[in-house]
Design a protein around this motif. Structure first.
Motif, short mmCIF file in Angstrom:
data_model
loop_
_atom_site.label_atom_id
_atom_site.label_comp_id
_atom_site.label_asym_id
_atom_site.label_seq_id
_atom_site.Cartn_x
_atom_site.Cartn_y
_atom_site.Cartn_z
N GLN A 27 0.83 -1.21 0.00
CA GLN A 27 0.00 0.00 0.00
C GLN A 27 0.86 1.26 0.00
O GLN A 27 0.65 2.18 -0.80
CB GLN A 27 -0.93 0.01 1.20
N ARG A 31 1.56 4.02 -3.16
CA ARG A 31 1.36 5.47 -3.04
C ARG A 31 2.66 6.23 -3.35
O ARG A 31 2.63 7.26 -4.01
CB ARG A 31 0.91 5.82 -1.63
N GLY A 36 -1.38 6.71 -7.83
CA GLY A 36 -2.63 7.41 -7.55
C GLY A 36 -3.09 7.17 -6.13
O GLY A 36 -2.52 7.69 -5.19
N SER A 37 -4.11 6.37 -5.99
CA SER A 37 -4.64 6.12 -4.64
C SER A 37 -4.09 4.80 -4.10
O SER A 37 -3.53 3.99 -4.82
CB SER A 37 -6.16 6.06 -4.70
N SER A 38 -4.29 4.62 -2.82
CA SER A 38 -3.82 3.39 -2.19
C SER A 38 -4.83 2.27 -2.44
O SER A 38 -5.92 2.50 -2.96
CB SER A 38 -3.65 3.62 -0.69
N VAL A 40 -7.74 -0.08 -1.78
CA VAL A 40 -8.95 0.18 -1.02
C VAL A 40 -9.09 -0.79 0.15
O VAL A 40 -9.48 -0.42 1.25
CB VAL A 40 -10.19 0.06 -1.93
N ASP A 43 -6.37 -1.18 4.25
CA ASP A 43 -6.56 -0.74 5.63
C ASP A 43 -7.40 -1.74 6.42
O ASP A 43 -7.08 -2.07 7.57
CB ASP A 43 -7.23 0.63 5.68
#
Length: 158
Positions: A27, A31, A36-38, A40, A43
């Protein structure tokens, strides 16, 4: 069978911790590399893996006597009571673990009527946390074993 359980007891906690580090590393690396985004689901998976790694390591720590205990307060007691403190603390720890295991099972049982799903992975909240009562029961039994060892030979068990 006994050997398999001992291997599972020794390897399951570190395996969950390694998997947790891998998920978090992917993760953070994703990043940092600018994807872009981590991820989903990372977490939520990390939270479940953290709980599992802690609770799966608990019985092994209890078996090896690596739990936080009352070493400092032993020195404060008069001589004949010093041998009593580890016995009482180990017995209280065992009873606490077994009592908490029962409370965890009751809590999980009470939530089965209205199951909540985790938002991303879609897991029932009860399933990842079934590890708690199971490992608390095993920790209580390991602690009772340790109590019996301390009770019969206080000089040999540290």
């Amino acid at each position: 069978m006994k050997k398999l359980l001992l291997i599972l007891e020794e390897k399951s906690g570190p395996a969950c911790l390694a998997l947790l580090m891998l998920v978090l590393g992917i993760q953070v690396g994703g990043r940092a590399l600018g994807f872009g985004s981590s991820l989903v689901w990372a977490d939520e998976a990390a939270r479940v893996l953290f709980v599992w790694s802690v609770f799966l390591s608990l019985p092994l720590a209890s078996k090896k006597g690596a739990m936080i205990n009352i070493k400092l307060s032993e020195k404060l007691w008069p001589g004949r009571y010093r041998t009593l403190v580890p016995k009482v603390s180990e017995l209280l720890w065992a009873l606490s673990c077994l009592g908490l295991a029962v409370l965890c099972m009751l809590n999980i049982y009470s939530h089965r009527a209205f199951p909540q799903l985790t938002p991303i992975l879609g897991l029932n909240h009860n399933h990842p946390f079934l590890v708690m009562p199971l490992t608390l029961m095993l920790t209580g039994f390991r602690s009772l074993q340790r109590f019996i060892q301390i009770f019969h030979s206080p000089a040999k068990v540290s």
